[in-house]
Design an enzyme around this catalytic site. Structure first.
Site, PDB file in Angstrom:
ATOM      1  N   ASP A  11     -41.284   7.283  16.098  1.00  0.00           N
ATOM      2  CA  ASP A  11     -39.909   6.483  16.011  1.00  0.00           C
ATOM      3  C   ASP A  11     -39.670   6.195  14.767  1.00  0.00           C
ATOM      4  OD1 ASP A  11     -40.244   5.878  18.804  1.00  0.00           O
ATOM      5  OD2 ASP A  11     -41.566   3.701  18.314  1.00  0.00           O
ATOM      6  N   ASP A 130     -36.761   3.237  30.256  1.00  0.00           N
ATOM      7  CA  ASP A 130     -37.722   2.069  29.970  1.00  0.00           C
ATOM      8  C   ASP A 130     -37.843   1.572  31.205  1.00  0.00           C
ATOM      9  OD1 ASP A 130     -37.941   2.931  27.594  1.00  0.00           O
ATOM     10  OD2 ASP A 130     -36.639   1.586  26.542  1.00  0.00           O
TER      11      ASP A 130
END
Lengths: 259, 210
Positions: A11, A130
């Site tokens: 990330d 997600d």
């Protein structure tokens, strides 16, 4: 025989590495390029960068990161986060990414998958979703619901139906990320991964929850995933990529050992 | 300074990756869509991702199809990568398209009854030598390379199959070649150390098979 892949996810926030727990960025971990290179040399099969930079005026920082990574590592890597147009996708590919990963923007406007697949090819267009577990209901009969904006907004869309739709629109690979499992190091969401893998004709990458090499083994066999994504378990030095692959190899999972 | 390699630009994907990989192994590489530059290159890399249909259309529009055939006839070294391998053959099932015809044969799509094998093949797979070739000399047996493809080549002549790979229950030609042409179905620019070594060997190759 095709090998199962170990994929590391980095990330990136404002050009720096960050690792979130249940989707809230907590700690900064330094230079993503240096980290990527270390994993590459340790036998990593693939990389994913998620740009979690909030403001759009910082986006060019990510292009720099991509360019720098592309000069140092010679394995495939994909980039996700903030891709809203085919031009965004093409720009990242030109900077050196192998694939681009669509998430929230595709849920809000599914045609984006088709546009990207046409512009850069199906094989370079990844749908990343997600997902959270819910009580099965009319909108989400599988008991898994798609969420967006880093897990903050539920969409009332069934995860399995969305994976199928994404493939029809041109996604060449699907990343299934369980937000319930993310950052918890208690193992992947096996049932979810398997449901998606059995429902779609393209490869599935399992994401969220890896804490030990045994977790990868489970999702690559029982979960029917083609690849498994790792983050904190390698970022903090608990395991090396090499340890994970050696373990999988000993367990009889075909992985790339000679590199 | 004259570049050692020209990379053919026909709007088919990520050419910068190939260029960077060349630079890493010490080859100066320029990207060009000019048929004259392609025709007269010392050494040519013909990469590509996307569909064969679009690729053949673009090559024809830019006049690069004839330039590629003429380059092949010159005897100078030519490296095809991925889609760049597939369009070297006579014909592909993808869009039912006639291709360059540099290597006799055709391309077919993977078809599996067993649904566990997902198409496209995406990932690392082993490459086993099928015949001797100077460029393959340094590749260890069972080395893995990175593949992304739904179609595979079937050369008419067995001698044009340089290496093979098994995907599902299908063993296919993953490296093909003829005279001064060498082509890999895998992306050697994304295949780690072994890919870079193969690229470096191409940079030194004179185009002769023995």
């Amino acid at each position: 025989m095709l090998s199962k892949r170990v994929v590391a996810c980095l990330d990136v926030k404002n050009g720096e590495l960050s690792k979130g727990v249940q989707f809230v960025a907590t700690e900064m971990l330094g230079d993503p390029v240096a980290k990527a290179k270390a994993y590459y040399e340790d036998g990593l099969d693939e990389l994913v960068f998620y740009d979690i930079t909030a403001s759009s005026d910082q986006r060019n920082i990510m292009l720099d990161v991509v360019q720098n990574v592309a000069q140092e590592i010679f394995i495939p890597f994909s980039v996700g986060g903030g891709i809203r147009t085919r031009e965004d996708a093409a720009g990242l590919l030109m900077a050196g990414a192998e694939k681009i990963s669509l998430n929230s923007a595709a849920v809000l406007r599914p045609e984006l998958i088709k546009e990207c697949a046409q512009a850069i090819g199906t094989q370079n267009t990844v749908l990343s979703m997600d997902v959270r577990a819910v009580v099965p209901n009319t909108a989400c009969p599988s008991g898994y619901e798609v969420v967006i904006n880093g897990g903050r907004k539920a969409m009332g869309v069934d995860a399995i139906a969305w994976a199928r739709r994404g493939c029809e629109l041109g996604a060449g690979e699907v990343v299934v990320n369980s937000i319930d499992a993310d950052g918890m190091k208690q193992g992947y969401e096996i049932k979810l991964t398997r449901l998606v893998a059995e429902a779609i004709p393209v490869p599935v990458v399992a994401s969220g929850g890896a804490g030990t090499p045994a977790h990868l083994h489970q999702v690559l066999t029982e979960g029917k995933a083609d690849a498994a994504l790792v983050a904190s378990m390698v970022h903090y030095g608990d395991y090396r990529v090499l340890d994970i692959k050696q373990y999988l190899n000993r367990q009889g999972v075909k992985v790339r050992m000679n590199y | 300074m004259r570049p050692s390699v020209i990379i053919v630009d026909y709007e088919a994907g990520n050419l910068r990756s190939v260029q960077r990989a060349c630079e890493t192994v010490g080859l100066s590489a320029e990207i060009s869509a000019d048929p004259e530059v392609v025709r007269h290159a010392d050494r040519l890399i013909f990469p590509g991702v996307g569909t064969a249909e679009t690729a053949m259309g673009t090559l024809a529009r830019l006049g690069l199809d004839e330039a590629l055939v003429s380059f092949f006839q010159s005897g100078r070294p030519l490296l095809g990568i991925c889609l760049g391998l597939q369009v070297l053959l006579d014909y592909t099932e993808e869009g039912g398209r006639d291709c360059l015809g540099i290597i006799p044969g055709q391309c077919k799509r993977f078809q599996f009854v067993e649904s566990d094998y997902k198409v496209p093949q995406i990932g690392w797979n082993e490459v086993s030598k099928a015949s001797e070739h100077p460029l393959m000399a340094g590749v260890p047996e069972g080395a893995e390379f990175y593949f992304v493809h739904a179609y595979y080549a079937i050369p008419d002549q067995r001698s044009h199959v340089l290496a093979e790979t098994t995907f599902g229950d299908k063993t296919f030609a993953s490296v093909i070649g003829r005279d001064n042409v060498f082509a890999t179905q895998f992306h050697l620019e994304k295949s780690g150390r072994f890919g870079l070594e193969l690229l470096a060997a191409f940079g030194k190759w004179d185009g002769a098979v023995c």
